[in-house]
Write an enzyme that holds these catalytic residues in place. Structure first.
Site, PDB file in Angstrom:
ATOM      1  N   ASP A   1      -8.784 -15.175  -8.835  1.00  0.00           N
ATOM      2  CA  ASP A   1      -7.684 -15.744  -9.748  1.00  0.00           C
ATOM      3  C   ASP A   1      -7.240 -14.663 -10.615  1.00  0.00           C
ATOM      4  O   ASP A   1      -7.952 -14.013 -11.629  1.00  0.00           O
ATOM      5  CB  ASP A   1      -8.191 -16.877 -10.589  1.00  0.00           C
ATOM      6  CG  ASP A   1      -7.134 -17.436 -11.262  1.00  0.00           C
ATOM      7  OD1 ASP A   1      -5.786 -17.246 -11.018  1.00  0.00           O
ATOM      8  OD2 ASP A   1      -7.454 -18.418 -12.106  1.00  0.00           O
TER       9      ASP A   1
ATOM     10  N   ASP B   1       1.360 -13.759 -10.567  1.00  0.00           N
ATOM     11  CA  ASP B   1       0.145 -14.688 -10.349  1.00  0.00           C
ATOM     12  C   ASP B   1      -0.071 -15.101  -9.029  1.00  0.00           C
ATOM     13  O   ASP B   1       0.603 -15.373  -8.320  1.00  0.00           O
ATOM     14  CB  ASP B   1       0.254 -15.997 -11.272  1.00  0.00           C
ATOM     15  CG  ASP B   1      -0.870 -16.829 -11.169  1.00  0.00           C
ATOM     16  OD1 ASP B   1      -2.019 -16.088 -11.285  1.00  0.00           O
ATOM     17  OD2 ASP B   1      -0.785 -17.966 -11.085  1.00  0.00           O
TER      18      ASP B   1
END
Length: 482
Positions: free
Chosen positions: A157, A362
């Protein structure tokens, strides 16, 4: 009477001339301003084949000359839920996405208010808010933890920093696909003392007064959290062992984390995996996320000099003085059908000196969110360019959808993101996506009332996205998954 007839004839002539010019212009429109979208249904989740006895990652031939480069396969979170239908999985993905974006917005707002937690000698004065919400870091891999190595699924992540996994004994643990890691059975596990420099790197650190071991806590936007001992441990990526990685050994973990044992934080903060291992891998990593409906190849992540693609076009990374986790970039504008979208300007995406606004890249957000005025201008431009397509009802967060049932392919206007120094031309599958198995496709962008815009992973599919922290830049290499 004769004049009226002449007038009618003149009007007819004008109409015919107008239509002739219109169709001539339409037929001679630059074909490079359109591209073909193949029609397909929602993908079925792939099945995993990673028993512990097998080697879970493959080192590419080019890595033989780079012993400090490594490559891992990535799999989408849906692979851990193969018993659910494609439609149900897609709806869950959108729910996770909404929660993640909300938590990002909360985190950005908290940073502006300078509500940084302070360290307490006896416990936690407040918690850290992280980008990850409901396990929505959408991609995971298999990593060996400890000595001897026990392989577990870990979410990767870019919106989080702290590396952590569930540990025995569990006061409270959510369900995961593998046995919970037992630190007492690892020869390389070591707790970090309360006064150690690594402990002070935590935004919020506590101390276990019984054994004087540093404690961490990370809280998420949906109320989920992980709490436990801050430690160092060896992580194994097949042939590559990385010693003394600072990670959280969570004994109390609550929330929905989609079956993974924990999280490998890839953010820009000082405790993220790329920053911790900066000397080993030269502060470089990249990933390529495949379109799961169109490719049998796995997604992948590479650490080290091999991560940098020769064909990547780079844009500088910006720094948010209030928030060091996210990868901020400068988006100057967007083109649709070969023409710049009026109303989408760099000023709408500006990261100001106070840390307001900005655009981040992201890996865990699926659908790109643009600040509302920019989204409306982009949407209207796309609707105009796609006016030949049959409209369909809105779906979830998508307000621009089309009925493409019965078709095998359609022509759609091109979409190009203009970053400083890098124009990223999106494949059609990266912005018009199936939302059901009945031929409904939607424009995969959405507006946000927040000043923070997010480039999501649907738009990143097929590109090798290169994070070069050594020179503070992000690159995009098209067709980078080969």
């Amino acid at each position: 009477m004769e004049q009226q007839v002449k007038k009618k004839n003149n009007n007819k002539t004008f109409v015919f001339l107008f239509l002739a010019i219109f169709f001539t212009l339409s037929s001679t429109a630059d074909p490079s301003h359109f591209q073909t979208l193949p029609i397909h249904s929602l993908p079925n989740p792939s099945t995993l084949s990673w028993p512990e006895s097998e080697q879970p990652l493959s080192i590419s031939e080019s890595d033989d000359n780079h012993p400090d480069s490594l490559s891992l396969q990535l799999h989408h979170a849906d692979s851990l839920s193969s018993n659910k239908s494609p439609q149900h999985l897609f709806n869950l993905r959108l729910q996770r996405d909404a929660a993640r974006v909300q938590s990002f917005t909360t985190l950005a707002a908290a940073s502006l208010n300078q509500t940084r937690p302070h360290r307490s000698a006896t416990g936690f004065s407040s918690s850290i808010v992280s980008g990850l919400s409901q396990g929505s870091g959408e991609y995971f891999t298999r990593i060996g933890v400890g000595t001897p190595a026990k392989y577990v699924f870990m979410v990767l992540d870019t919106g989080s920093d702290v590396v952590w996994l569930q540990c025995a004994p569990c006061r409270k643990c959510y369900s995961q696909a593998d046995p919970v890691f037992d630190p007492t059975k690892s020869r390389t596990y070591a707790g970090i003392p309360c006064g150690a420099p690594l402990c002070r790197r935590l935004d919020s650190a506590g101390c276990n007064n019984r054994n004087k071991i540093c404690q961490y806590q990370v809280s998420y936007g949906d109320g989920s959290f992980t709490f436990g001992d801050f430690s160092t441990e060896t992580l194994t990526f097949r042939k590559t062992r990385v010693a003394r990685v600072a990670l959280g050994c969570g004994h109390d973990n609550e929330g929905l984390f989609v079956g993974a044992a924990g999280l490998l934080g890839l953010g820009r903060g000082k405790l993220s995996f790329p920053v911790q291992t900066g000397r080993r891998f030269n502060q470089k990593f990249s990933y390529c996320l495949v379109d799961r409906s169109a490719s049998a190849k796995p997604s992948s992540v590479v650490f080290g000099d091999s991560a940098v693609s020769r064909t990547a076009r780079f844009t500088p990374l910006l720094k948010n003085p209030k928030l060091d986790t996210f990868y901020y970039v400068e988006l100057l504008g967007i083109s649709v059908g070969g023409a710049p979208v009026h109303g989408v300007s760099a000023s709408l995406f500006k990261l100001d000196t106070a840390g307001n606004g900005g655009v981040i890249i992201d890996s865990g957000t699926s659908v790109t969110r643009l600040t509302r005025p920019a989204y409306i201008a982009l949407r209207d431009a796309f609707r105009l360019g796609a006016s030949h397509l049959k409209k369909a009802p809105e779906f979830s967060l998508f307000d621009t959808c089309f009925d493409l049932s019965g078709l095998t392919e359609v022509k759609v206007p091109t979409v190009v993101l203009h970053f400083r120094g890098a124009d990223v031309s999106l494949p059609a599958t990266n912005y018009l996506i199936p939302v059901d198995n009945s031929g409904s496709f939607c424009f995969a962008f959405a507006g946000t009332m927040s000043g923070l815009s997010i480039i999501g992973n649907i738009q990143q599919q097929g590109f090798r996205v290169v994070y070069d922290l050594a020179t503070s830049r992000v690159g995009f290499a098209p067709r980078g998954c080969v």
